[in-house]
Design a protein around this motif. Structure first.
Motif, mmCIF file in Angstrom:
data_model
loop_
_atom_site.group_PDB
_atom_site.id
_atom_site.type_symbol
_atom_site.label_atom_id
_atom_site.label_comp_id
_atom_site.label_asym_id
_atom_site.label_seq_id
_atom_site.Cartn_x
_atom_site.Cartn_y
_atom_site.Cartn_z
ATOM 1 N N MET A 80 19.782 -18.721 21.651
ATOM 2 C CA MET A 80 19.297 -19.651 22.657
ATOM 3 C C MET A 80 19.712 -21.079 22.336
ATOM 4 S SD MET A 80 15.421 -20.242 23.907
ATOM 5 C CE MET A 80 14.871 -20.972 22.384
ATOM 6 N N SER A 81 19.567 -21.483 21.084
ATOM 7 C CA SER A 81 19.865 -22.870 20.738
ATOM 8 C C SER A 81 21.366 -23.030 20.521
ATOM 9 C CB SER A 81 19.108 -23.275 19.483
ATOM 10 O OG SER A 81 19.482 -22.448 18.421
ATOM 11 N N SER A 82 22.010 -23.639 21.481
ATOM 12 C CA SER A 82 23.455 -23.822 21.403
ATOM 13 C C SER A 82 23.777 -25.017 20.522
ATOM 14 C CB SER A 82 24.035 -24.040 22.799
ATOM 15 O OG SER A 82 23.460 -25.183 23.376
ATOM 16 N N LYS A 83 24.968 -25.009 19.948
ATOM 17 C CA LYS A 83 25.408 -26.132 19.126
ATOM 18 C C LYS A 83 25.734 -27.311 20.030
ATOM 19 C CE LYS A 83 25.559 -24.753 14.810
ATOM 20 N NZ LYS A 83 24.943 -25.460 13.722
ATOM 21 N N LYS A 84 25.333 -28.465 19.594
ATOM 22 C CA LYS A 84 25.562 -29.677 20.372
ATOM 23 C C LYS A 84 26.731 -30.465 19.794
ATOM 24 C CE LYS A 84 21.496 -29.239 22.569
ATOM 25 N NZ LYS A 84 21.129 -27.911 22.182
ATOM 26 N N THR A 85 27.384 -31.203 20.657
ATOM 27 C CA THR A 85 28.435 -32.130 20.245
ATOM 28 C C THR A 85 27.925 -33.538 20.503
ATOM 29 O OG1 THR A 85 30.166 -30.553 20.828
ATOM 30 C CG2 THR A 85 30.808 -32.858 20.634
ATOM 31 N N MET A 86 28.018 -34.380 19.501
ATOM 32 C CA MET A 86 27.600 -35.769 19.676
ATOM 33 C C MET A 86 28.825 -36.600 20.016
ATOM 34 S SD MET A 86 25.512 -38.182 17.106
ATOM 35 C CE MET A 86 24.384 -39.331 17.819
ATOM 36 N N GLU A 87 28.774 -37.253 21.156
ATOM 37 C CA GLU A 87 29.870 -38.111 21.589
ATOM 38 C C GLU A 87 29.434 -39.555 21.412
ATOM 39 O OE1 GLU A 87 31.049 -37.161 25.566
ATOM 40 O OE2 GLU A 87 31.796 -35.191 24.986
ATOM 41 N N ILE A 88 30.270 -40.335 20.721
ATOM 42 C CA ILE A 88 29.938 -41.742 20.515
ATOM 43 C C ILE A 88 30.840 -42.624 21.374
ATOM 44 C CG2 ILE A 88 29.054 -41.361 18.196
ATOM 45 C CD1 ILE A 88 31.622 -42.570 17.104
ATOM 46 N N ASN A 89 30.277 -43.739 21.784
ATOM 47 C CA ASN A 89 30.992 -44.697 22.630
ATOM 48 C C ASN A 89 31.598 -45.774 21.734
ATOM 49 O OD1 ASN A 89 31.863 -46.525 24.510
ATOM 50 N ND2 ASN A 89 29.849 -46.964 25.367
ATOM 51 N N PRO A 90 32.919 -45.799 21.574
ATOM 52 C CA PRO A 90 33.535 -46.759 20.660
ATOM 53 C C PRO A 90 33.470 -48.199 21.137
ATOM 54 C CG PRO A 90 35.217 -45.557 21.834
ATOM 55 C CD PRO A 90 33.907 -44.930 22.199
ATOM 56 N N GLU A 91 33.174 -48.418 22.415
ATOM 57 C CA GLU A 91 33.149 -49.773 22.942
ATOM 58 C C GLU A 91 31.748 -50.356 22.987
ATOM 59 O OE1 GLU A 91 35.270 -48.927 26.473
ATOM 60 O OE2 GLU A 91 37.107 -48.642 25.332
ATOM 61 N N ASN A 92 30.763 -49.628 22.482
ATOM 62 C CA ASN A 92 29.394 -50.125 22.447
ATOM 63 C C ASN A 92 29.204 -50.996 21.206
ATOM 64 O OD1 ASN A 92 26.399 -49.909 21.669
ATOM 65 N ND2 ASN A 92 26.451 -49.173 23.790
ATOM 66 N N ALA A 93 28.441 -52.062 21.349
ATOM 67 C CA ALA A 93 28.235 -53.012 20.254
ATOM 68 C C ALA A 93 27.530 -52.370 19.062
ATOM 69 C CB ALA A 93 27.429 -54.206 20.748
ATOM 70 N N ILE A 94 26.619 -51.448 19.318
ATOM 71 C CA ILE A 94 25.901 -50.776 18.231
ATOM 72 C C ILE A 94 26.870 -49.949 17.389
ATOM 73 C CG2 ILE A 94 24.167 -49.013 17.696
ATOM 74 C CD1 ILE A 94 22.654 -49.991 20.214
ATOM 75 N N MET A 95 27.751 -49.217 18.033
ATOM 76 C CA MET A 95 28.706 -48.388 17.291
ATOM 77 C C MET A 95 29.713 -49.245 16.539
ATOM 78 S SD MET A 95 28.052 -45.292 17.349
ATOM 79 C CE MET A 95 26.569 -44.583 17.978
ATOM 80 N N GLU A 96 30.116 -50.370 17.115
ATOM 81 C CA GLU A 96 31.042 -51.258 16.433
ATOM 82 C C GLU A 96 30.392 -51.860 15.192
ATOM 83 O OE1 GLU A 96 32.640 -54.134 19.138
ATOM 84 O OE2 GLU A 96 33.665 -52.615 20.317
ATOM 85 N N GLU A 97 29.085 -52.134 15.265
ATOM 86 C CA GLU A 97 28.361 -52.697 14.137
ATOM 87 C C GLU A 97 28.251 -51.673 12.999
ATOM 88 O OE1 GLU A 97 26.736 -55.798 12.167
ATOM 89 O OE2 GLU A 97 27.465 -55.889 14.236
ATOM 90 N N LEU A 98 28.065 -50.409 13.354
ATOM 91 C CA LEU A 98 27.976 -49.358 12.323
ATOM 92 C C LEU A 98 29.325 -49.190 11.645
ATOM 93 C CD1 LEU A 98 25.819 -46.663 14.129
ATOM 94 C CD2 LEU A 98 25.139 -48.109 12.243
#
Length: 98
Positions: A80-98
């Motif tokens: 039942m519990s399918s594997k998830k894929t996490m997609e990140i937004n490279p143009e978001n300020a939070i992701m750029e800060e990380l």
């Protein structure tokens, strides 16, 4: 509708993918088995990241409905519990800060 990318767009995608490769590995290590993979996405526009199910897996809403069923057995939870894929937004300020 999937439009073909130009050479400049392809080049930009590759640069962003290589720039965020280290962050993707760290996030995958932290999340462990909860996600299948962490990838750089061009679909996410506003939010820093999102979780998506596989193409053939159950949607999050269907998983929620099945968990709420009264007459379910424990063997259901394995497929039942399918594997998830996490997609990140490279143009978001939070992701750029990380």
């Amino acid at each position: 509708l999937k439009l073909e990318d130009t050479d400049d767009e392809k080049k930009k995608k590759e640069e962003l993918k290589s720039k965020f490769e280290g962050l993707c590995k760290v996030m995958k290590d932290i999340l462990g088995d909860r996600v299948e993979k962490v990838v750089v996405s061009d679909r996410v526009v506003d939010s820093p990241c999102c979780l998506v199910t596989g193409e053939y897996g159950w949607t999050a809403n269907m998983e929620r409905i099945m968990k709420a069923q009264a007459l379910r057995d424990s063997s259901m939870s394995s497929y039942m519990s399918s594997k998830k894929t996490m997609e990140i937004n490279p143009e978001n300020a939070i992701m750029e800060e990380l």
